[in-house]
Write an enzyme that holds these catalytic residues in place. Structure first.
Site, PDB file in Angstrom:
ATOM      1  N   CYS A   2       6.802  82.578  98.037  1.00  0.00           N
ATOM      2  CA  CYS A   2       6.982  81.733  96.854  1.00  0.00           C
ATOM      3  C   CYS A   2       7.746  80.459  97.203  1.00  0.00           C
ATOM      4  CB  CYS A   2       7.764  82.499  95.800  1.00  0.00           C
ATOM      5  SG  CYS A   2       6.986  84.051  95.389  1.00  0.00           S
ATOM      6  N   ARG A  27       3.758  77.292 102.215  1.00  0.00           N
ATOM      7  CA  ARG A  27       4.352  78.637 102.194  1.00  0.00           C
ATOM      8  C   ARG A  27       3.348  79.688 101.736  1.00  0.00           C
ATOM      9  NH1 ARG A  27       9.973  78.395 102.198  1.00  0.00           N
ATOM     10  NH2 ARG A  27      10.186  80.345 101.059  1.00  0.00           N
ATOM     11  N   TRP A  75       3.526  83.811  95.419  1.00  0.00           N
ATOM     12  CA  TRP A  75       2.699  84.612  96.342  1.00  0.00           C
ATOM     13  C   TRP A  75       2.829  86.036  95.853  1.00  0.00           C
ATOM     14  CZ3 TRP A  75       3.618  88.016 100.761  1.00  0.00           C
ATOM     15  CH2 TRP A  75       2.487  88.170 101.576  1.00  0.00           C
ATOM     16  N   ASN A 101      11.980  84.418  93.591  1.00  0.00           N
ATOM     17  CA  ASN A 101      11.360  84.681  94.888  1.00  0.00           C
ATOM     18  C   ASN A 101      12.007  85.947  95.440  1.00  0.00           C
ATOM     19  OD1 ASN A 101      10.110  84.664  97.326  1.00  0.00           O
ATOM     20  ND2 ASN A 101      11.170  82.861  98.154  1.00  0.00           N
ATOM     21  N   GLY A 102      11.182  86.912  95.845  1.00  0.00           N
ATOM     22  CA  GLY A 102      11.702  88.167  96.405  1.00  0.00           C
ATOM     23  C   GLY A 102      11.113  89.335  95.650  1.00  0.00           C
ATOM     24  N   GLU A 485      -1.428  87.025 121.677  1.00  0.00           N
ATOM     25  CA  GLU A 485      -1.223  85.838 120.824  1.00  0.00           C
ATOM     26  C   GLU A 485      -2.556  85.148 120.556  1.00  0.00           C
ATOM     27  OE1 GLU A 485       0.937  84.870 118.938  1.00  0.00           O
ATOM     28  OE2 GLU A 485       0.510  82.758 118.573  1.00  0.00           O
ATOM     29  N   LYS A 489      -4.127  84.582 116.769  1.00  0.00           N
ATOM     30  CA  LYS A 489      -4.535  83.255 116.278  1.00  0.00           C
ATOM     31  C   LYS A 489      -5.958  83.310 115.727  1.00  0.00           C
ATOM     32  CE  LYS A 489      -1.018  80.888 116.440  1.00  0.00           C
ATOM     33  NZ  LYS A 489      -0.363  82.146 116.113  1.00  0.00           N
ATOM     34  N   GLU A 492      -6.029  85.293 112.374  1.00  0.00           N
ATOM     35  CA  GLU A 492      -5.411  84.664 111.196  1.00  0.00           C
ATOM     36  C   GLU A 492      -6.087  83.350 110.821  1.00  0.00           C
ATOM     37  OE1 GLU A 492      -1.268  83.689 111.569  1.00  0.00           O
ATOM     38  OE2 GLU A 492      -1.425  83.232 113.680  1.00  0.00           O
ATOM     39  N   HIS A 508      -9.442 102.366 130.246  1.00  0.00           N
ATOM     40  CA  HIS A 508      -8.947 103.579 129.558  1.00  0.00           C
ATOM     41  C   HIS A 508      -9.486 103.675 128.139  1.00  0.00           C
ATOM     42  CE1 HIS A 508      -6.364 104.435 132.939  1.00  0.00           C
ATOM     43  NE2 HIS A 508      -5.942 103.182 132.920  1.00  0.00           N
ATOM     44  N   LYS A 611       3.632  81.362 105.278  1.00  0.00           N
ATOM     45  CA  LYS A 611       4.346  80.827 106.447  1.00  0.00           C
ATOM     46  C   LYS A 611       5.587  81.641 106.736  1.00  0.00           C
ATOM     47  CE  LYS A 611       5.240  78.200 109.867  1.00  0.00           C
ATOM     48  NZ  LYS A 611       4.442  78.412 111.121  1.00  0.00           N
TER      49      LYS A 611
HETATM   50  C1  AGP Z   1       2.127  83.455 113.414  1.00  0.00           C
HETATM   51  O1  AGP Z   1       0.974  82.631 113.617  1.00  0.00           O
HETATM   52  C2  AGP Z   1       2.142  84.071 112.073  1.00  0.00           C
HETATM   53  N1  AGP Z   1       2.188  83.076 111.068  1.00  0.00           N
HETATM   54  C3  AGP Z   1       3.180  85.165 111.912  1.00  0.00           C
HETATM   55  O2  AGP Z   1       2.825  86.197 112.802  1.00  0.00           O
HETATM   56  C4  AGP Z   1       4.651  84.794 112.199  1.00  0.00           C
HETATM   57  O3  AGP Z   1       4.835  84.555 113.567  1.00  0.00           O
HETATM   58  C5  AGP Z   1       5.525  85.980 111.781  1.00  0.00           C
HETATM   59  O4  AGP Z   1       5.350  86.179 110.391  1.00  0.00           O
HETATM   60  C6  AGP Z   1       7.016  85.782 112.085  1.00  0.00           C
HETATM   61  O5  AGP Z   1       7.472  84.665 111.372  1.00  0.00           O
HETATM   62  P1  AGP Z   1       8.933  84.061 111.774  1.00  0.00           P
HETATM   63  O6  AGP Z   1       8.811  83.579 113.190  1.00  0.00           O
HETATM   64  O7  AGP Z   1       9.183  82.971 110.798  1.00  0.00           O
HETATM   65  O8  AGP Z   1       9.923  85.191 111.667  1.00  0.00           O
END
Ligand code: AGP
Length: 616
Positions: A2, A27, A75, A101-102, A485, A489, A492, A508, A611
């Site tokens: 949020c 966000r 959100w 928010n929360g 990683e 990417k 997501e 395996h 985010k």
């Molecule tokens: C990364 O591309 C993602 N957006 C997500 O995995 C992110 O790295 C993760 O939520 C951790 O966020 P932070 O580094 O703000 O703690």
């Protein structure tokens, strides 16, 4: 998560609030709403969907003029993303408006209590209970909104950042903070509240980050901060070091492309000022003493997502340079597995946002168990570094795209700086050995820059594999977290099935996944690196190719051994083994970004993602 904006001052509140919400769009959200205090009333407008939907509603049904207002992008956690569940929520008499928010963890009990008292709740949300509770508390003393808010906060449990306005207090915005972030923007004759500084940076760079269990009272001529019981508290003003334009796209079509391109500078900025003229390390904010660092006999890294992958890479360097046993843990699992912690274990919490609830709660658990926490973070003044014993900031600048890129590279660099600092303090490395590695790090911005010049070929690959049913990523040693990683990417951004493996694991089981045409991205270590690694991964390339895979090989300049087995080669500059992630990751970022673009996705704000995940 949020987005929250509050304003009181001389400007039209609606204009400030909506522009602030727009700067917080990154966000991630699924509905939006605003409320203003006007002519002794509270007026709200709220709408599911993007801000454009809310602006359309405001055009059809304008709000009255007002210089006091709040706004929210939601959100969804409790309740579907629809108009009724959008914030602000109002009390039964319509005179209190609240944004939140929360997650209010005891909201069910509170909801039942309110309903038993005859209150009708209009939404499925936890947040709405706060509006009714403030109204009920205010009935006890109608002249003191702040005291009413404090009493409500004393009753809530969970994570809650609330911002409240009331029809009878036209010059007042009240905020409260537990866990979810809330920052004050201090202006001249005007003041701001927001989830992060991006919302008000065009008006002021003077900010105060609210701490845990704090209440802020905003008037146009001043700001007052207390705890939940009205006692004055220590606050830490800070000046935002980046300007509004830095949060804009700077000429790129996408924030993500801008942030990929900023990686050389982000790495250089994270190294800046941390290497003394004698080649030794000097870490700002390293408030752990040399004695404390020498007492450590184990390190546990906690993080989520991309930050977790940077922690996996850090493990190789920390153990190689310091010989301190190092574990890397998913923060969301960590505190539930009853981990062994004590004062000789250093916990390193890695977080770009500094607000990830999984990481924050894992860190708090570690502190309760007696371990000291060192935070590696990209967001000044955020909760995780503020609650840690020490912090090493990355200087990647604001990372707006949801998919993390420059923050990842700078997290790796920051972890390397910590590892070298430990080696220096504990005597595992001589000064000249440290200086050698420091020089290797100092070369990396230039090498990352070189990679950026070679990404054209990657864009063509994206076209070729856009319809692949799945993409596999394999690597060995530090190439394994890089493979993970790369897969993350792609998931997501392109919403494609992708999976990363340790190359040695293929035989395996996972190799059964292979069929004709499946693209397999291979992160190849330097042939000059750790013995056998290169030889073994070449065997892995042959194995997958023999089963019909199309191999996309990330290999260093001059590595000709891979050529016979690679359907596509993406070249990166030659680097020492532990530096390779800093160059090998970049083509994978571009690959995912391009595939998402080819598929027409919202690259900067991928579906379902936020985010900063400020709920557990
Ligand atoms: C990364 O591309 C993602 N957006 C997500 O995995 C992110 O790295 C993760 O939520 C951790 O966020 P932070 O580094 O703000 O703690």
């Amino acid at each position: 998560m949020c987005g929250i904006v509050g304003y009181v001052g001389e400007k039209q509140a609606l204009e400030v609030v909506v522009s602030g919400l727009r700067r917080l769009e990154y966000r991630g959200y699924d509905s939006a709403g605003v409320a203003v205090v006007a002519d002794g009333t509270i007026q709200t407008r709220k709408k599911a969907g993007k801000l454009a939907n809310l602006e359309g509603l405001l055009g059809d049904d304008p709000l009255p003029q007002s210089t006091t207002g709040i706004g929210h992008t939601r959100w969804a956690t409790h309740g579907a993303p629809n108009d009724a569940n959008a914030h602000p929520h109002v009390s039964g008499d319509g005179r209190v408006a609240v944004i939140h928010n929360g997650i209010i963890e005891n909201f069910a009990v509170l909801r039942a209590e309110l309903e038993a008292a005859g209150v009708t709740l209009l939404s499925e949300t936890d947040s709405e209970v706060a509006a009714h509770l403030v109204s009920a508390e205010l009935a006890q003393d109608p002249a003191d909104l702040v005291a009413a808010v404090r009493r409500v906060c004393q009753r809530l449990t969970g994570a809650f950042t609330l911002v409240i306005v009331h029809a009878d207090f036209p010059d007042l915005v009240v905020g409260a903070r537990r866990n979810s972030p809330l920052v004050v923007g201090v202006g001249d004759g005007e003041n701001f509240l927001a989830s992060d500084v991006a919302a008000f940076i065009e008006y002021t760079r003077d900010a105060i980050e609210l701490g845990q269990d704090q209440i802020v009272v905003l008037r146009r001529d001043g700001v007052e901060i207390t705890d939940f019981f009205g006692e004055p508290t220590q606050v830490t003003p800070f000046t935002v070091t980046w300007d509004a334009s830095a949060a804009e796209k700077g000429g790129y079509d996408l924030f993500m492309l801008k942030e990929i391109a900023e990686q050389p500078k982000a790495v250089a900025d994270t190294l800046l000022g941390r290497i003394g003229s004698d080649g030794l390390l000097q870490l700002d904010n390293m408030t752990l003493s040399d004695h404390e660092l020498r007492e450590i006999d184990k390190i546990v890294i906690i993080a989520c997502g991309t930050a977790y992958h940077s922690g996996m890479i850090a493990k190789y360097a920390i153990e190689h340079w310091t010989r301190i046993p190092t574990e890397v843990e998913l923060a969301s699992e960590f505190r539930y597995r009853d981990p062994i912690l004590n004062s000789r274990i250093l916990v390193i919490a890695i977080s770009q946002s500094g607000e990830t609830m999984d990481t924050l709660m894992a860190m708090r658990y570690a502190r309760e168990q007696g371990s000291k926490v060192l935070a590696i973070c990209n967001t000044q003044g955020s909760t995780i570094p503020r609650e840690a014993a020490a912090a090493l900031y990355t200087y990647a600048g604001p990372e707006i795209a949801v998919a993390s890129t420059k923050a990842f590279l700078t997290q790796v660099v920051a972890c390397y700086l910590v590892a070298l600092y430990l080696a220096q303090v504990r005597g595992n490395k001589y000064g000249d050995e440290i200086a050698t590695i420091v020089n290797e790090l100092a070369d990396m911005p230039g090498k990352v820059d070189l990679v950026l010049d070679t990404t054209e070929g990657v864009r063509e690959l994206a076209q070729e594999f856009a319809d692949a049913p799945s993409v596999l990523f394999i690597g060995r040693h530090v190439g394994f977290p890089v493979a993970l990683e790369g897969a993350l990417k792609l998931k997501e951004l392109a919403y494609m099935h992708a999976e990363g493996f340790a190359a040695g694991e293929l035989k395996h089981g996972p190799i059964a996944l292979l069929e004709e045409g499946i693209p397999v991205v291979v992160v190849v270590p330097s042939p000059r690196g750790r013995g056998l690694l290169h030889e073994k991964i070449v065997s892995n390339i042959q194995e997958v190719r023999a089963r019909g895979a199309k191999t996309i090989v990330i290999a260093e300049e001059g590595d000709e051994l891979v050529v016979p087995y690679a359907d596509h080669i993406i070249r990166v500059p030659a680097c020492p083994t532990l530096m390779q992630p800093l160059v090998a990751t970049v083509p994978l970022q571009v690959f995912a970004c391009e595939l998402a673009t080819v598929k027409g996705h919202d690259v900067d704000q991928p579906r379902n993602l936020a985010k900063s995940v400020t709920v557990e």
